[in-house]
Design an enzyme around this catalytic site. Sequence first.
Site, short mmCIF file in Angstrom:
data_model
loop_
_atom_site.label_atom_id
_atom_site.label_comp_id
_atom_site.label_asym_id
_atom_site.label_seq_id
_atom_site.Cartn_x
_atom_site.Cartn_y
_atom_site.Cartn_z
N HIS A 69 0.88 -1.18 0.00
CA HIS A 69 0.00 0.00 0.00
C HIS A 69 0.91 1.22 0.00
O HIS A 69 2.00 1.18 0.60
CB HIS A 69 -0.84 0.10 1.28
CG HIS A 69 -1.76 -1.04 1.54
ND1 HIS A 69 -1.36 -2.19 2.16
CD2 HIS A 69 -3.09 -1.18 1.33
CE1 HIS A 69 -2.41 -3.00 2.29
NE2 HIS A 69 -3.46 -2.42 1.79
N ASP A 129 2.24 1.93 3.36
CA ASP A 129 3.16 0.97 4.00
C ASP A 129 4.60 1.42 3.82
O ASP A 129 5.44 1.20 4.68
CB ASP A 129 3.12 -0.42 3.32
CG ASP A 129 1.77 -1.07 3.36
OD1 ASP A 129 0.97 -0.72 4.24
OD2 ASP A 129 1.52 -1.94 2.49
N GLU A 150 -10.62 -6.87 -5.01
CA GLU A 150 -10.48 -7.90 -3.99
C GLU A 150 -11.73 -7.91 -3.11
O GLU A 150 -11.90 -7.08 -2.24
CB GLU A 150 -9.23 -7.61 -3.14
CG GLU A 150 -8.97 -8.66 -2.08
CD GLU A 150 -7.72 -8.36 -1.25
OE1 GLU A 150 -6.71 -7.87 -1.80
OE2 GLU A 150 -7.76 -8.62 -0.04
N GLU A 172 -9.10 -13.61 -2.15
CA GLU A 172 -8.40 -13.92 -0.89
C GLU A 172 -9.11 -15.06 -0.18
O GLU A 172 -10.32 -15.03 0.04
CB GLU A 172 -8.35 -12.68 0.01
CG GLU A 172 -7.68 -12.99 1.36
CD GLU A 172 -7.24 -11.76 2.13
OE1 GLU A 172 -6.77 -10.79 1.50
OE2 GLU A 172 -7.38 -11.77 3.36
N HIS A 220 -11.14 -14.19 2.90
CA HIS A 220 -12.35 -13.42 2.57
C HIS A 220 -13.44 -14.35 2.03
O HIS A 220 -14.62 -14.13 2.27
CB HIS A 220 -12.06 -12.34 1.52
CG HIS A 220 -11.07 -11.31 1.99
ND1 HIS A 220 -10.69 -10.24 1.21
CD2 HIS A 220 -10.40 -11.17 3.15
CE1 HIS A 220 -9.83 -9.49 1.88
NE2 HIS A 220 -9.63 -10.05 3.06
N ASP A 243 -4.82 -13.65 -2.93
CA ASP A 243 -4.21 -13.35 -1.64
C ASP A 243 -4.22 -14.65 -0.86
O ASP A 243 -5.26 -15.13 -0.40
CB ASP A 243 -4.96 -12.23 -0.90
CG ASP A 243 -4.38 -10.86 -1.23
OD1 ASP A 243 -3.49 -10.78 -2.11
OD2 ASP A 243 -4.78 -9.87 -0.60
N ASP A 270 -11.01 -11.88 9.86
CA ASP A 270 -9.94 -12.10 8.89
C ASP A 270 -8.63 -12.31 9.66
O ASP A 270 -7.90 -11.37 9.91
CB ASP A 270 -9.87 -10.80 8.05
CG ASP A 270 -9.21 -10.98 6.71
OD1 ASP A 270 -8.99 -12.12 6.30
OD2 ASP A 270 -8.92 -9.95 6.07
N ASP A 292 -6.01 -13.85 8.73
CA ASP A 292 -4.82 -13.74 7.86
C ASP A 292 -3.69 -14.67 8.28
O ASP A 292 -2.55 -14.24 8.46
CB ASP A 292 -4.30 -12.29 7.83
CG ASP A 292 -5.17 -11.37 7.00
OD1 ASP A 292 -6.02 -11.86 6.23
OD2 ASP A 292 -4.99 -10.14 7.11
C1 XLS Z 1 -7.76 -6.80 4.07
C2 XLS Z 1 -7.26 -6.96 2.72
C3 XLS Z 1 -6.07 -6.08 2.36
C4 XLS Z 1 -5.86 -6.03 0.88
C5 XLS Z 1 -5.02 -4.91 0.41
O1 XLS Z 1 -8.54 -7.60 4.55
O2 XLS Z 1 -6.96 -8.30 2.51
O3 XLS Z 1 -4.94 -6.50 3.04
O4 XLS Z 1 -5.32 -7.22 0.42
O5 XLS Z 1 -5.57 -3.67 0.71
NI NI Z 2 -5.91 -9.12 0.93
NI NI Z 3 -7.85 -9.70 4.09
#
Ligand code: XLS
Ligand code: NI
Ligand code: NI
Length: 440
Positions: free
Chosen positions: A100, A103, A231, A267, A270, A295, A306, A308
Amino acid sequence: MSIFDKIERIQYKGPDNRDPLAFSFYNPEETIMGTTMKEYLRFAVAFWHTFKGDGLDMFGQPTARRSWDSVKDPMTLAKLKVDAAFEFCEKLSIDYFCFHDRDIAPEGNTLRQTNNNLDEIVRHISDHLKTSNVGILWGTANLFAHPRFMHGAATSCDADVYAYAAAQVKKAIEVTKELGGKNYVFWGGREGYETLLNTNMSLEIENLARFFHMAVDYAKEIGFEGQFLIEPKPMEPTKHQYDFDVANALSFLRKYGLEEHFKFNVEANHATLAGHDFQHELRFARINGLLGSVDANQGDLLLGWDTDQFPTDVYSTTLGMYEIIKNGGLNPGGLNFDAKVRRGSYEEKDLFSSHIAGMDTFALGLKAAAKLLQEGTLEDLLKERYRSFDSGIGKEIEEGRASFKSLEEYIIDKESPLPEPSRQEYLERLVNWSIVSAGR
Ligand code: XLS
Ligand code: NI
Ligand code: NI
């Protein structure tokens, strides 16, 4: 100068390997179904999790211990993290990272100052790009962290916020182009609502469509040829997010004439938040010709957010890679580890071993999916299941030559039909066998 000076370049040691800092299955140049693993998998590191994540959660303080912890000057720190990103990717044989705008460089007091900071870091990244094989898979704009985006960005109730978001995305596309980014991602961080009581849903969705059209126009104007990706995510941080899942976002793209300009970045976590499995979202995007990138992470099915996590579930990566092989790979997209180490995995070494875990799980999934396809039973059974559409009345239906009248005439005096059994349990064993044989 090395940042991760205790870590050597990660080696492939074969399926019997038990060293957390070596690959058991990821062997970049090995050919699977005519393509190298490296090209099928196209791994990327997520800058935000790996170089910005500190283990902070809603209940506790940061836990991560990093070699850059003592550096306080924000621009010095930003450059150091870029150096870290290149070294990290090179040591793991990962060819890409994703970022991003926020970032990689700190915000200033105005957007102009922020852009100047960004330019300085982009120059630093460009210097690395001259001597490194590592490149940018995608760039994106962070339109969700700052308080100005509390009600969304392209769906904000405030026109100045909308303008701010547009200017930010304009700059993020320019920067992604300058760095040779292969794609540009739109994740609608807060593009949704908390309550319908204060939400003009039709205006918000139309504004979002106008925003995407402006992005398409601007990319064209400056000659950015990367792929635009949406996404989807159903919720979090908002109660409801407009890009709920692939099917929902696709109908939005079609309604507003945007379909030809976008593909999807699916993702895994998600997908499960939307009540689908990873394979479902990949399949739905693929059959519509819109599977662009992934993702790569996983959620915890008992937790409704999420999380992750790094992908370690081979069953899911096998079925995921099955779709990706059938898609002809992901290029110019790839597999971006939008994943963070658990809070308790606080050492730098854990950053490496978690990526290795994810890479190995996808590499094994790739091998297993290839076995499944090459062995062919699953495909044969699938074909067999629909064979009634290959001739006779089925063919008439498939070719659009049937009508209610012709179908009635055909069936009315026949005995009630009995379709073939599904044999789901056997099919699931086929997947198990392919994983076991790929792991040898
Ligand atoms: C958040 C998203 C984010 C995107 C990029 O849940 O996955 O990380 O991948 O903005
Ligand atoms: Ni993502
Ligand atoms: Ni995410």
